[in-house]
Design a protein around this motif. Structure first.
Motif, PDB file in Angstrom:
ATOM      1  N   ASP A 110      12.408  84.419  18.588  1.00 48.96           N
ATOM      2  CA  ASP A 110      12.608  85.328  17.452  1.00 48.96           C
ATOM      3  C   ASP A 110      13.699  84.833  16.508  1.00 48.96           C
ATOM      4  N   ILE A 111      14.749  84.235  17.077  1.00 46.62           N
ATOM      5  CA  ILE A 111      15.906  83.808  16.291  1.00 46.62           C
ATOM      6  C   ILE A 111      16.307  82.396  16.722  1.00 46.62           C
ATOM      7  N   THR A 141      15.728  83.231  10.945  1.00 44.69           N
ATOM      8  CA  THR A 141      14.484  83.941  11.243  1.00 44.69           C
ATOM      9  C   THR A 141      13.362  83.343  10.401  1.00 44.69           C
ATOM     10  N   VAL A 172      14.758  89.228   7.396  1.00 43.85           N
ATOM     11  CA  VAL A 172      15.062  90.108   8.527  1.00 43.85           C
ATOM     12  C   VAL A 172      14.220  91.378   8.453  1.00 43.85           C
ATOM     13  N   GLU A 203      11.321  91.730   7.665  1.00 42.99           N
ATOM     14  CA  GLU A 203       9.944  91.482   8.083  1.00 42.99           C
ATOM     15  C   GLU A 203       9.829  91.325   9.599  1.00 42.99           C
ATOM     16  N   GLN A 204      10.961  91.339  10.297  1.00 46.27           N
ATOM     17  CA  GLN A 204      10.967  91.115  11.744  1.00 46.27           C
ATOM     18  C   GLN A 204      10.720  92.418  12.493  1.00 46.27           C
ATOM     19  N   SER A 205      10.579  92.301  13.796  1.00 45.73           N
ATOM     20  CA  SER A 205      10.360  93.472  14.648  1.00 45.73           C
ATOM     21  C   SER A 205      11.571  94.397  14.585  1.00 45.73           C
ATOM     22  N   VAL A 249      14.511  92.965  16.556  1.00 48.29           N
ATOM     23  CA  VAL A 249      15.252  91.894  15.878  1.00 48.29           C
ATOM     24  C   VAL A 249      16.123  92.485  14.768  1.00 48.29           C
ATOM     25  N   GLN A 250      15.586  93.407  14.018  1.00 49.00           N
ATOM     26  CA  GLN A 250      16.369  94.048  12.957  1.00 49.00           C
ATOM     27  C   GLN A 250      17.598  94.745  13.535  1.00 49.00           C
TER      28      GLN A 250
END
Length: 281
Positions: free
Chosen positions: A86-87, A244, A248, A250-252, A255-256
């Protein structure tokens, strides 16, 4: 009448307490509802920060787990580009070709690259020109920079290291260094300088806190610390990036939540507790 009034008062107090309990539960559920696992890979220089984050974030997001690996900035960047994690943690700025792949450079902290020598070394300050000359092999003995008559053992990181990339880029010596040893982790560089007379190396500032057997030299008469990093007077500094694929936003949700935590007061205190500087922009 007195008995009826007492009953009414008890009823009102009971209702008020139930109401307060519901409010608390609602507030807690806003973070309890965020769950899942966030995978990371990358910089060994960011290991202490990331491990600290993985533990501290549980206080706010108890159902969120961070699973990090520390295989070097280059690997971490490639892993997030390939969708494997994810990162991607990088201790250098992203390159244009990496940004072109859709990666976003999220700078979470600023770090100084400390120049370290064996504690027996009498040299306490180097100019930028002297440092460049040492790493390119033009200066090979400490007596040439005011020290003892002793050969300089030049220690650096492996080619994929973000610390090495930032160090060489800032000094303008990419592909020009003359390393005696190329080591694949921050801790191993510290150990190498500790155990080798005449050694010099570069590591993240956070890696040398309370470490014995080494000394950090000044660069152009400026000490490497959080104050000089923040005001820019210590020039050998770099960003800590959590890259990412896409913004950010747009992430899950999980993750946010990591970035939300890092931007909070608790997150910024965590960053500073590791001797890092919170970016102002």
């Amino acid at each position: 009448m007195k008995k009826l009034g007492a009953l009414l008062l008890a009823f009102v107090l009971s209702f008020s307490l139930v109401g307060c309990g519901n409010n608390s539960s609602t507030e807690d559920s806003s973070t309890d509802d965020i769950s899942g696992t966030v995978t990371m890979d990358g910089s060994t220089s960011m290991e202490e920060l990331v491990n600290g984050l993985a533990e501290a974030i549980k206080e706010v997001y108890p159902n969120l787990t961070i699973e990090p690996q520390f295989t070097g900035s280059g690997t971490g960047i490639q892993s997030v580009a390939d969708g494997k994690v994810d990162i991607g943690n990088s201790s250098r700025a992203l390159k244009d070709e990496e940004l072109a792949e859709g990666l976003v450079e999220n700078i979470v902290a600023l770090d100084g690259i400390a120049i370290i020598v064996n504690e027996a070394n009498t040299v306490t300050n180097l100019t930028t020109d002297q440092l460049v000359a040492i790493y390119t092999g033009e200066i090979s003995n400490w007596s040439e920079v005011g020290g003892e008559d002793e050969a300089i053992v030049v220690i650096g990181r492996e080619a994929s290291s973000g610390t090495r990339g930032a160090f060489e880029e800032i000094l303008g010596i990419e592909d020009a260094c003359n390393y005696a040893q190329e080591i694949n982790s921050t801790g191993a560089v510290v150990a190498g300088v500790q155990s080798t007379a005449g050694a010099i190396g570069y590591v993240s500032l956070e890696a040398i806190s309370d470490v014995t057997g080494i000394a950090a030299v000044q660069l152009d008469d400026v000490e490497c610390n959080t104050t000089t990093i923040a005001d820019g007077s210590y020039t050998l500094q770099r960003p800590f990036v959590m890259a990412t694929k896409g913004e950010v936003s747009e992430q899950s949700e999980a993750v946010q939540a990591v970035f939300t935590y890092l931007e909070s007061d608790a997150g910024q205190e965590l960053i500073e507790s590791f001797g890092l500087v919170v970016p102002t922009e």
